[in-house]
Design a protein around this motif. Structure first.
Motif, PDB file in Angstrom:
ATOM      1  N   SER A  86      -1.443   8.289   7.239  1.00 11.43           N
ATOM      2  CA  SER A  86      -1.762   6.793   7.961  1.00 11.43           C
ATOM      3  C   SER A  86      -0.682   5.752   7.444  1.00 11.43           C
ATOM      4  CB  SER A  86      -2.967   6.149   7.344  1.00 11.43           C
ATOM      5  OG  SER A  86      -2.856   5.894   5.737  1.00 11.43           O
ATOM      6  N   VAL A  87       0.167   6.284   6.183  1.00  9.65           N
ATOM      7  CA  VAL A  87       1.280   5.407   6.081  1.00  9.65           C
ATOM      8  C   VAL A  87       2.663   6.195   5.604  1.00  9.65           C
ATOM      9  CG1 VAL A  87      -0.134   3.588   4.680  1.00  9.65           C
ATOM     10  CG2 VAL A  87       0.726   5.799   3.320  1.00  9.65           C
ATOM     11  N   SER A 136       3.040  -0.894   2.199  1.00 12.99           N
ATOM     12  CA  SER A 136       2.622  -0.131   3.441  1.00 12.99           C
ATOM     13  C   SER A 136       0.974   0.260   2.520  1.00 12.99           C
ATOM     14  CB  SER A 136       3.123   0.657   3.856  1.00 12.99           C
ATOM     15  OG  SER A 136       3.686   1.717   3.008  1.00 12.99           O
ATOM     16  N   GLU A 162       8.523  -4.384  10.564  1.00 15.87           N
ATOM     17  CA  GLU A 162       7.806  -2.898   9.998  1.00 15.87           C
ATOM     18  C   GLU A 162       6.482  -3.207   9.393  1.00 15.87           C
ATOM     19  OE1 GLU A 162       9.524  -0.866   6.082  1.00 15.87           O
ATOM     20  OE2 GLU A 162      10.822  -0.266   7.924  1.00 15.87           O
ATOM     21  N   TRP A 166       2.982  -1.647  10.737  1.00 19.36           N
ATOM     22  CA  TRP A 166       1.905  -1.010   9.934  1.00 19.36           C
ATOM     23  C   TRP A 166       0.696  -1.513  10.061  1.00 19.36           C
ATOM     24  CZ3 TRP A 166       2.807   3.745   8.464  1.00 19.36           C
ATOM     25  CH2 TRP A 166       3.842   3.993   8.098  1.00 19.36           C
ATOM     26  N   ARG A 169      -1.015  -0.159  13.152  1.00 16.89           N
ATOM     27  CA  ARG A 169      -1.183   1.283  13.150  1.00 16.89           C
ATOM     28  C   ARG A 169      -2.644   1.235  12.300  1.00 16.89           C
ATOM     29  NH1 ARG A 169       3.123   5.868  11.145  1.00 16.89           N
ATOM     30  NH2 ARG A 169       1.508   7.741  10.766  1.00 16.89           N
TER      31      ARG A 169
END
Length: 277
Positions: A86-87, A136, A162, A166, A169
Motif C-alpha cells: 500500500s505504501v 507515507s 507525491e 498517496w 491511493r
C-alpha cells in the motif's frame, strides 16, 4: 525452558551504528528464552543489498530494514504483504526455510498500536509534517483511524504532488500546504512529525495552549524541542521509541513465531539504552 538451535536476524541500513533495533530484539529473545537467536546490525546501502541477501544461509529468520533500503528491497522479494504494498515500503523481511523472502511493513500497524496505547483510536482530522517515506506510512496509518482530512506540510511542489497521490491511493482526503505555514498544523487534534532532527525546532515556540496529540517519530535526541514544548503546554506526546518498540514487537512475532512478543521488556531495554547514550 530455552529454545535452542541457531537462528539469525539483523537490521540493515546506512547509517546504522546508532540503531536501537539490536537492543530491542535481543531483549525479546532473552525474555522469550530463545537462547540460540542472535541479532546484529550491518551497514548496508542500496548497492550492497542484493549481494547481502544472496549470501544468507538457512539459519536466517529475518531482517529489519531502515533507510535507504525500504524501497530498494522491493524488486528483491518473492512476495509482499498488502500493508507494505500500500505504501511501496518494506521495513521487515521474513525469510522462510527455503530462502523465500516476504516483505512487510510493521511501521504502519506500529503507529496505530502506539497511538492506541495512549487511547487514540480515532480522530476527525490530522496534520503531517514532512513528506518522506515515513510520511507515507503515517498517511497509511491515518487512513485507518482518521475520519476526515489530513493536511500535509511540505517543502516542495513535487513532494506535495507525491503526498496527494498517496492520499488518492490510500483513500484519504489529503490537502498539502507550504512548510512555511507549518505552524498552522499545531492546532490539529493529531500532529505527526516525520521530519529529521532539527527540522521542527523552530515550531516549538508556536505550540498553542492545550494542544491535541503530537506523534514525533524521532527518539534521539529526546525529547525534541517540539515534544518538550508540547508537553509543557499540556498536550499528549507519543514518541519515536513508542513507534520503534511497537513495530519491533510485530517483527519479533513474525521472525520467531512467538506471540505475543514481550513489549514491556523491549521498551525497558530501549529506555535504558537511550538513557546511557
Amino acid at each position: 525452558m530455552g529454545v535452542t538451535g541457531e537462528h539469525k536476524a539483523a537490521v540493515l541500513g546506512s547509517p546504522i551504528a546508532h540503531s536501537l533495533s539490536p537492543v530491542l530484539h535481543r531483549a525479546a529473545y532473552e525474555a522469550l528464552g530463545l537462547t540460540g537467536w542472535t541479532y546484529e546490525r550491518f551497514e548496508t546501502d542500496e548497492a550492497a543489498l542484493p549481494g547481502f541477501l544472496d549470501g544468507l544461509g538457512p539459519q536466517w529468520a529475518g531482517l529489519s530494514l531502515t533507510m535507504p533500503l525500504k524501497r530498494a528491497v522491493l524488486p528483491l522479494l518473492d512476495s509482499l504483504s498488502d500493508t507494505a504494498a500500500s505504501v511501496e515500503a518494506v521495513n521487515t523481511v521474513v525469510l522462510g526455510p527455503d530462502g523465500r523472502r516476504t516483505g512487510d511493513n510493521t511501521d504502519i500497524p506500529g503507529m496505530i498500536a502506539a497511538l492506541a496505547e495512549r487511547g487514540i483510536t480515532s480522530v476527525e482530522s490530522a496534520a503531517i509534517l514532512g513528506a518522506g517515506a515515513t510520511a507515507s506510512s503515517a498517511l497509511a496509518a491515518l487512513s485507518r483511524i482518521c475520519s476526515g482530512e489530513v493536511v500535509v506540510y511540505v517543502r516542495s511542489a513535487a513532494r506535495a504532488a507525491e503526498m496527494r497521490g498517496w492520499g488518492e491511493r490510500l483513500g484519504v482526503p489529503v490537502r498539502t500546504e507550504a512548510w512555511d505555514d507549518a505552524a498552522q498544523a499545531l492546532r490539529a487534534p493529531l500532529v505527526v512529525a516525520t521530519t529529521p532532527a532539527g527540522s521542527t525546532d523552530a515550531l516549538a515556540a508556536e505550540v498553542p495552549a492545550g494542544p491535541g496529540t503530537l506523534f514525533d517519530v524521532l527518539y534521539e535526541p529526546w525529547p525534541t524541542p517540539l515534544a518538550a514544548r508540547w508537553s509543557a503546554r499540556g498536550g499528549a506526546v507519543v514518541g519515536g521509541l513508542d513507534l520503534l518498540v511497537h513495530q519491533a514487537v510485530l517483527q519479533v512475532e513474525q521472525m520467531t513465531g512467538h506471540h505475543p512478543a514481550p513489549l514491556a521488556a523491549m521498551r525497558a531495554a530501549g529506555e535504558k539504552a537511550l538513557a546511557g547514550r
